[in-house]
Write an enzyme that holds these catalytic residues in place. Structure first.
Site, PDB file in Angstrom:
ATOM      1  N   SER A 135      34.372  -0.054  61.228  1.00 48.82           N
ATOM      2  CA  SER A 135      35.629   0.568  60.836  1.00 48.82           C
ATOM      3  C   SER A 135      35.556   2.058  61.178  1.00 48.82           C
ATOM      4  CB  SER A 135      35.836   0.367  59.328  1.00 48.82           C
ATOM      5  OG  SER A 135      37.026   0.965  58.904  1.00 48.82           O
ATOM      6  N   LYS A 161      37.722  -1.479  64.490  1.00 50.34           N
ATOM      7  CA  LYS A 161      38.894  -1.396  63.611  1.00 50.34           C
ATOM      8  C   LYS A 161      39.210   0.076  63.445  1.00 50.34           C
ATOM      9  CE  LYS A 161      39.179  -1.721  58.634  1.00 50.34           C
ATOM     10  NZ  LYS A 161      38.937  -2.578  57.458  1.00 50.34           N
ATOM     11  N   LYS A 163      41.598   3.038  61.690  1.00 53.39           N
ATOM     12  CA  LYS A 163      42.517   3.342  60.606  1.00 53.39           C
ATOM     13  C   LYS A 163      43.744   4.012  61.199  1.00 53.39           C
ATOM     14  CE  LYS A 163      40.009   2.192  56.968  1.00 53.39           C
ATOM     15  NZ  LYS A 163      40.443   1.139  56.020  1.00 53.39           N
ATOM     16  N   ASP A 189      44.006  -0.878  60.732  1.00 55.72           N
ATOM     17  CA  ASP A 189      44.113  -1.013  59.270  1.00 55.72           C
ATOM     18  C   ASP A 189      44.961   0.136  58.738  1.00 55.72           C
ATOM     19  OD1 ASP A 189      43.811  -1.455  56.566  1.00 55.72           O
ATOM     20  OD2 ASP A 189      41.622  -1.282  56.538  1.00 55.72           O
ATOM     21  N   GLU A 214      45.982  -4.866  59.573  1.00 56.30           N
ATOM     22  CA  GLU A 214      45.526  -5.088  58.194  1.00 56.30           C
ATOM     23  C   GLU A 214      46.378  -4.292  57.213  1.00 56.30           C
ATOM     24  OE1 GLU A 214      41.337  -4.297  57.853  1.00 56.30           O
ATOM     25  OE2 GLU A 214      41.313  -4.464  55.678  1.00 56.30           O
ATOM     26  N   ASP A 239      44.408  -7.313  52.749  1.00 57.66           N
ATOM     27  CA  ASP A 239      43.222  -6.777  52.085  1.00 57.66           C
ATOM     28  C   ASP A 239      43.605  -6.497  50.627  1.00 57.66           C
ATOM     29  OD1 ASP A 239      41.243  -5.072  51.040  1.00 57.66           O
ATOM     30  OD2 ASP A 239      41.124  -3.749  52.763  1.00 57.66           O
ATOM     31  N   LYS A 263      36.767  -9.102  50.227  1.00 55.11           N
ATOM     32  CA  LYS A 263      35.787  -8.139  49.724  1.00 55.11           C
ATOM     33  C   LYS A 263      35.307  -8.651  48.382  1.00 55.11           C
ATOM     34  CE  LYS A 263      37.787  -4.023  51.913  1.00 55.11           C
ATOM     35  NZ  LYS A 263      38.697  -2.853  51.715  1.00 55.11           N
ATOM     36  N   GLY A 291      34.586  -4.173  54.048  1.00 52.68           N
ATOM     37  CA  GLY A 291      33.537  -3.257  53.602  1.00 52.68           C
ATOM     38  C   GLY A 291      34.107  -2.157  52.734  1.00 52.68           C
TER      39      GLY A 291
HETATM   40  O1  OSB Z   1      40.558  -0.909  53.816  1.00 54.89           O
HETATM   41  O2  OSB Z   1      38.763  -1.777  54.505  1.00 54.89           O
HETATM   42  C1  OSB Z   1      39.359  -0.843  53.956  1.00 54.89           C
HETATM   43  C2  OSB Z   1      37.026   2.119  53.423  1.00 54.89           C
HETATM   44  C3  OSB Z   1      37.485   2.582  52.217  1.00 54.89           C
HETATM   45  C4  OSB Z   1      38.532   1.932  51.613  1.00 54.89           C
HETATM   46  C5  OSB Z   1      39.129   0.850  52.210  1.00 54.89           C
HETATM   47  C6  OSB Z   1      38.662   0.370  53.416  1.00 54.89           C
HETATM   48  C7  OSB Z   1      37.596   1.037  54.039  1.00 54.89           C
HETATM   49  C8  OSB Z   1      37.043   0.675  55.337  1.00 54.89           C
HETATM   50  C9  OSB Z   1      35.594   0.992  55.610  1.00 54.89           C
HETATM   51  O3  OSB Z   1      37.697   0.194  56.220  1.00 54.89           O
HETATM   52  C10 OSB Z   1      34.812  -0.247  55.645  1.00 54.89           C
HETATM   53  C11 OSB Z   1      33.312   0.003  55.747  1.00 54.89           C
HETATM   54  O4  OSB Z   1      32.860   0.379  56.824  1.00 54.89           O
HETATM   55  O5  OSB Z   1      32.604  -0.187  54.756  1.00 54.89           O
HETATM   56 MG    MG Z   2      41.453  -2.597  54.622  1.00 53.37          MG
END
Ligand code: OSB
Ligand code: MG
Length: 368
Positions: A135, A161, A163, A189, A214, A239, A263, A291
């Site tokens: 991510s 992925k 953001k 995401d 996402e 999510d 998760k 994650g």
């Molecule tokens: O939406 O998956 C998410 C990090 C913080 C809060 C939400 C998310 C995330 C990540 C990081 O996408 C995922 C990771 O590398 O642990």
């Molecule tokens: Mg997410």
């Protein structure tokens, strides 16, 4: 097994580099590290709530409070035959899934160690190796994100992925496609940053062959997502909206998504995570493991979960060195081959805790 006592540690760990999402920026990880003691065996769990309630309503301090005042008193002294009994004993507690998960996952580890089986085996996972993605946070410029994508492509991660947020979406995805081509497994995401009024922007993303988008809409929505999914070719992955098997069932029935992110913390533990996996599998909905900047213990739980058969897409369980200078487990979580992690076959989570590292990161401690 009888749950004899539980130790809580509040950990604070700096991230190697700040990570930005549509709802906030992270530069340290706070977590409650849970150790369950039973018959001379220790089981480990860690919470994934953030210090501020911006991803969901829980915080590191509410996790501590709920564990100390409600969950631990409810569990200590109790006999549990299987870890599923923990979910049953804690059923009267409304929500607080991240608090519940952190102790439920520790009981799973303890149970597996006592029964001399790996966590993956206990969950019913058959895979010996899992593929993982990474991510990538929002940066001040598109170019900086491209540099990060390049770095992780070179390391061998199986999917990227990125953001996104309003104003940092179509031009970012377009630039990534231009630079890395259509073959790069890519998804976006949004962490709930859009509404149905943004449908034109979201439809533009349809042109870039994303594996999925996402959680584009509200954190608590499954209705508008169903409306949106009908108008997008790109699969929606939920999510934030999914906390239980019932949430999953309703989202599947409504057509709110075609893929689900699971998760462990968000859904209240490994038992619920496996049940959500199962209902998705029955309905032809692929899942992957999300994650939350986990340390090694959380990563180990994620790896074991990802060995289940319907985890058919690379998850966000990157290697320890994605975020940490030094992890709290030994060995650190490392690639077995580029972009691939081996599912440990040792008992329980299959990693040892490095107490020297753990002690260095512990801000406070309590045993009950
Ligand atoms: O939406 O998956 C998410 C990090 C913080 C809060 C939400 C998310 C995330 C990540 C990081 O996408 C995922 C990771 O590398 O642990
Ligand atoms: Mg997410």
């Amino acid at each position: 097994m009888k749950i004899e006592s539980v130790e809580l540690r509040y950990l604070r760990v700096p991230l190697k580099a700040p990570f930005e999402t549509s709802f906030g920026r992270f530069s340290v990880k706070d977590c409650v590290f849970v150790t369950v003691f039973s018959d001379g065996v220790k089981g480990y769990g860690e919470s994934v709530a953030f210090p501020a309630p911006y991803y969901n309503e829980e915080t590191t301090e509410t996790v501590w409070h709920v564990l100390e005042s409600f969950l631990i008193p409810q569990l200590t002294g109790k006999e549990v035959n299987t870890p599923a009994d923990v979910s049953a004993l804690l059923a009267p507690v409304r929500r607080n899934y991240m608090a519940i998960s952190s102790i439920e996952a520790a009981v799973w580890d303890c149970y597996c160690k006592q029964n001399r089986i790996s966590l993956a085996d206990a969950l019913g996972g058959k895979k010996q190796v899992i593929e993982v993605g990474v991510s990538i946070g929002i940066e001040p410029t598109v170019d900086l994100v491209l540099k990060n994508v390049e770095r992780f492509v070179e390391q061998g991660y199986k999917r990227m992925k990125v953001k996104i947020k309003p104003g940092f979406d179509v031009r970012l995805v377009e630039a990534i496609r231009k630079r890395f081509g259509d073959g790069l497994p890519l998804m976006a995401d949004a962490n709930s940053a859009y509404t149905l009024r943004d449908i034109d922007t979201l439809k533009q993303l349809d042109d870039y062959g994303l594996m999925m988008i996402e959680q584009p809409l509200a954190h608590d929505d499954i209705i508008d997502h169903a409306v949106l999914q009908k108008q997008l070719r790109t699969p929606i992955c939920l999510d934030e909206s999914i906390h239980s098997v019932e949430d999953a069932r309703k989202a599947i029935e409504l057509g709110s998504c075609r893929i689900m992110n699971i998760k462990v913390g968000r859904v209240g533990g490994l038992t619920n995570a496996r049940n959500i996996h199962d209902i998705c599998m029955r309905h032809g909905i692929p899942v992957w493991c999300g994650g939350m900047f986990e340390l090694g213990v959380g990563r180990a739980h994620n790896i074991a979960l990802s060995s289940l058969p319907n985890f058919t897409m690379p998850g966000d369980t990157s290697a320890s060195n994605r975020y940490w200078e030094q992890d709290i487990v030994e060995p650190a979580v490392e690639f077995f081959r580029p972009g691939m992690l081996a599912v440990p076959d040792g008992h329980g989570i299959g990693y040892e805790v490095n107490y020297k590292a753990l002690d260095r990161l512990t801000i406070r401690k309590s045993v009950s």
